[in-house]
Design a protein around this motif. Sequence first.
Motif: not given
Length: 299
Positions: A57-71
Amino acid sequence: MSLPQPVPPSWKSSNDLLGKDYPFHGTSLEVKTKTPSNVAFKVGGNRDSKTGAIAGDIEAKYTDKKNGLVFTETWTTSNALKSQLELENYLAKGLKLDIATSLTPDKGQKSALLNVVYKQSGVHTRGAFDVFRGPTFTTDTVFGRDGFLFGAETAYNVTEGKITRYAAAIGYNAPEYAVTVHGLNNLKTFTASYYHRVSADVEAGAKAVYDTKATTSGVALEVGTKAYLDSAAFVKAKINNSGVLALGYTQALRPGVKASFGLALDTQRLNEISPTGPTHKLVVPSHLINDITALHIAK
């Protein structure tokens, strides 16, 4: 997708000790990279030692620690498209919302799971709503006080209007050791485990399982240990009441790169030659991980 389970920390420690770093089922490779814009990529693959099939599999992850967001977005070699959106501590402290979906277009398979997790001092509760299976609502709660842990889980099928699964757990956590007793599968399977941090370099643990519906009587027992040779290497060993001995060795080659080796021996059949294949398994190397962090060079 897995639904939440009532798992006190002691049960997880014992499971990790007896279950991880024994890679006998194939060879795997995992490569991770991270960009300065908080986007991480991961490519992983695994070759099954029995069938020779390779899955990845191939995975891409975006993290916004300030707002607690992970996609997270994942695409597998079986043509499954997986998406996960996590939002933590944004609406309220200790509250985490999670939406996970999966779609396999050529097979017409789809799933959607809505999760809610709430954690505070002394209590940890989770709820999951499986949209396309049932739909089914699953919830579990763990209470803790003075080291003692009490947990319960139940699953409710909305369409049928009945409880389809329930479980319970009790445990005790201390700084150096932990014990847990589980009643699973509608209290038809019972497990007891312990985990002991003997010293800074040595861990030990055991697990016993009794299944009231099993075709064979008796209790399945497994005991294991882990020892750190230095800051970059450790060895693990475990044996069960069937006489199967497992050994594992993990070595960090450099920052972000490690290799694991495994050996499984059936001590009751050491001199036996099986016509269907080898009685024992040796995997060298069995697992490689490469973690690369992208560096931003200012011009």
